[in-house]
Design a protein around this motif. Sequence first.
Motif, PDB file in Angstrom:
ATOM      1  N   VAL A  39       0.837  -1.204   0.000  1.00 38.27           N
ATOM      2  CA  VAL A  39       0.000   0.000   0.000  1.00 38.27           C
ATOM      3  C   VAL A  39       0.876   1.259   0.000  1.00 38.27           C
ATOM      4  N   ILE A  40       1.893   1.300   0.837  1.00 42.56           N
ATOM      5  CA  ILE A  40       2.794   2.454   0.880  1.00 42.56           C
ATOM      6  C   ILE A  40       3.529   2.610  -0.450  1.00 42.56           C
ATOM      7  N   SER A  41       3.972   1.510  -1.056  1.00 40.42           N
ATOM      8  CA  SER A  41       4.690   1.564  -2.338  1.00 40.42           C
ATOM      9  C   SER A  41       3.807   2.133  -3.438  1.00 40.42           C
ATOM     10  N   VAL A  42       2.553   1.704  -3.502  1.00 40.29           N
ATOM     11  CA  VAL A  42       1.627   2.216  -4.514  1.00 40.29           C
ATOM     12  C   VAL A  42       1.417   3.715  -4.320  1.00 40.29           C
ATOM     13  N   GLY A  43       1.277   4.153  -3.077  1.00 40.82           N
ATOM     14  CA  GLY A  43       1.113   5.589  -2.813  1.00 40.82           C
ATOM     15  C   GLY A  43       2.326   6.397  -3.219  1.00 40.82           C
ATOM     16  N   VAL A  44       3.523   5.909  -2.911  1.00 39.44           N
ATOM     17  CA  VAL A  44       4.753   6.623  -3.269  1.00 39.44           C
ATOM     18  C   VAL A  44       4.926   6.668  -4.777  1.00 39.44           C
ATOM     19  N   VAL A  45       4.667   5.562  -5.468  1.00 40.93           N
ATOM     20  CA  VAL A  45       4.784   5.535  -6.930  1.00 40.93           C
ATOM     21  C   VAL A  45       3.785   6.509  -7.563  1.00 40.93           C
ATOM     22  N   GLY A  46       2.570   6.547  -7.058  1.00 41.51           N
ATOM     23  CA  GLY A  46       1.574   7.487  -7.578  1.00 41.51           C
ATOM     24  C   GLY A  46       1.998   8.927  -7.371  1.00 41.51           C
ATOM     25  N   LEU A  47       2.528   9.245  -6.210  1.00 43.33           N
ATOM     26  CA  LEU A  47       2.988  10.594  -5.916  1.00 43.33           C
ATOM     27  C   LEU A  47       4.165  10.990  -6.811  1.00 43.33           C
ATOM     28  N   LEU A  48       5.104  10.088  -7.008  1.00 44.81           N
ATOM     29  CA  LEU A  48       6.255  10.375  -7.864  1.00 44.81           C
ATOM     30  C   LEU A  48       5.849  10.550  -9.323  1.00 44.81           C
ATOM     31  N   SER A  49       4.872   9.790  -9.791  1.00 45.81           N
ATOM     32  CA  SER A  49       4.436   9.943 -11.189  1.00 45.81           C
ATOM     33  C   SER A  49       3.751  11.291 -11.403  1.00 45.81           C
ATOM     34  N   VAL A  50       2.961  11.755 -10.433  1.00 47.14           N
ATOM     35  CA  VAL A  50       2.322  13.071 -10.540  1.00 47.14           C
ATOM     36  C   VAL A  50       3.388  14.162 -10.525  1.00 47.14           C
ATOM     37  N   LEU A  51       4.369  14.061  -9.652  1.00 46.55           N
ATOM     38  CA  LEU A  51       5.453  15.030  -9.611  1.00 46.55           C
ATOM     39  C   LEU A  51       6.248  15.030 -10.915  1.00 46.55           C
ATOM     40  N   GLY A  52       6.430  13.850 -11.502  1.00 50.37           N
ATOM     41  CA  GLY A  52       7.155  13.742 -12.776  1.00 50.37           C
ATOM     42  C   GLY A  52       6.458  14.494 -13.895  1.00 50.37           C
ATOM     43  N   VAL A  53       5.125  14.432 -13.924  1.00 50.89           N
ATOM     44  CA  VAL A  53       4.358  15.155 -14.944  1.00 50.89           C
ATOM     45  C   VAL A  53       4.548  16.661 -14.777  1.00 50.89           C
ATOM     46  N   PHE A  54       4.477  17.144 -13.541  1.00 48.11           N
ATOM     47  CA  PHE A  54       4.667  18.581 -13.292  1.00 48.11           C
ATOM     48  C   PHE A  54       6.072  19.029 -13.655  1.00 48.11           C
ATOM     49  N   VAL A  55       7.048  18.240 -13.324  1.00 42.18           N
ATOM     50  CA  VAL A  55       8.434  18.610 -13.616  1.00 42.18           C
ATOM     51  C   VAL A  55       8.679  18.623 -15.123  1.00 42.18           C
ATOM     52  N   ARG A  56       8.122  17.654 -15.851  1.00 41.91           N
ATOM     53  CA  ARG A  56       8.295  17.604 -17.301  1.00 41.91           C
ATOM     54  C   ARG A  56       7.659  18.809 -17.983  1.00 41.91           C
ATOM     55  N   GLN A  57       6.496  19.232 -17.521  1.00 40.02           N
ATOM     56  CA  GLN A  57       5.786  20.320 -18.186  1.00 40.02           C
ATOM     57  C   GLN A  57       6.262  21.696 -17.760  1.00 40.02           C
ATOM     58  N   SER A  58       6.984  21.795 -16.682  1.00 37.35           N
ATOM     59  CA  SER A  58       7.470  23.102 -16.253  1.00 37.35           C
ATOM     60  C   SER A  58       8.975  23.069 -16.005  1.00 37.35           C
ATOM     61  N   ALA A  59       9.651  22.189 -16.698  1.00 40.62           N
ATOM     62  CA  ALA A  59      11.084  22.016 -16.449  1.00 40.62           C
ATOM     63  C   ALA A  59      11.890  23.235 -16.869  1.00 40.62           C
ATOM     64  N   ASP A  60      11.544  23.867 -17.992  1.00 47.20           N
ATOM     65  CA  ASP A  60      12.341  24.991 -18.447  1.00 47.20           C
ATOM     66  C   ASP A  60      11.448  26.118 -18.961  1.00 47.20           C
ATOM     67  N   PRO A  61      10.865  26.901 -18.058  1.00 49.71           N
ATOM     68  CA  PRO A  61      10.048  28.026 -18.512  1.00 49.71           C
ATOM     69  C   PRO A  61      10.891  29.197 -18.995  1.00 49.71           C
ATOM     70  N   LEU A  62      12.220  29.075 -18.910  1.00 45.26           N
ATOM     71  CA  LEU A  62      13.104  30.173 -19.283  1.00 45.26           C
ATOM     72  C   LEU A  62      12.921  30.579 -20.747  1.00 45.26           C
TER      73      LEU A  62
END
Length: 180
Positions: free
Chosen positions: A21-44
């Motif tokens: 259960v903890i692993s599924v929660g951590v993987v879900g959280l990391l995948s959501v963070l990955g999407v945000f980082v990919r889409q806002s990685a370089d706003p420069l």
Amino acid sequence: MSARRRGRGFTLIELIVFIVVISVGVVGLLSVLGVFVRQSADPLARKQALAIAEAVLEEIAQSGFGYCVATDPNYLSATGTADCTTVDAVGPEAGEVRPYDHVNDYVTAFGTATAFPVSGFPGAAIPGPAGYAASVTMTQTPLNGTLAADSILVSVTVAGGGETVVLDSWRLRHSPNVLP
């Protein structure tokens, strides 16, 4: 017997379920963070393109929009082209450098995109990083149902760094062209 059973802790199955259960929660959280980082990685790149477009639009907005060339004695008082000694045509006058004195000096023809140097040109430089290109398009627009040179839509397009930014602004001619 039940008191002794309660004090023994978790069973192996309970521990495995907890870890899953903890692993599924951590993987879900990391995948959501990955999407945000990919889409806002370089706003420069977008910020630089926007800054260049705003600078170009501001330079154009600060230029005059009268009927006559700026050196005409009737430049400030003209209420139409008939009052001018020399009517201001589209495109810069011979020998004129930026910043131009008239809005339509920034294009070579209405409705056609004109390249706008981002850096390294005589006159007032708009500093910009390498790889960015700007263009200006001006379109005469209907005013009160008739096509008039008294209203112009100014569109500035800047592309570079994988981003494209387009800013639009309206210019309306006032007559007489009074200084503030």
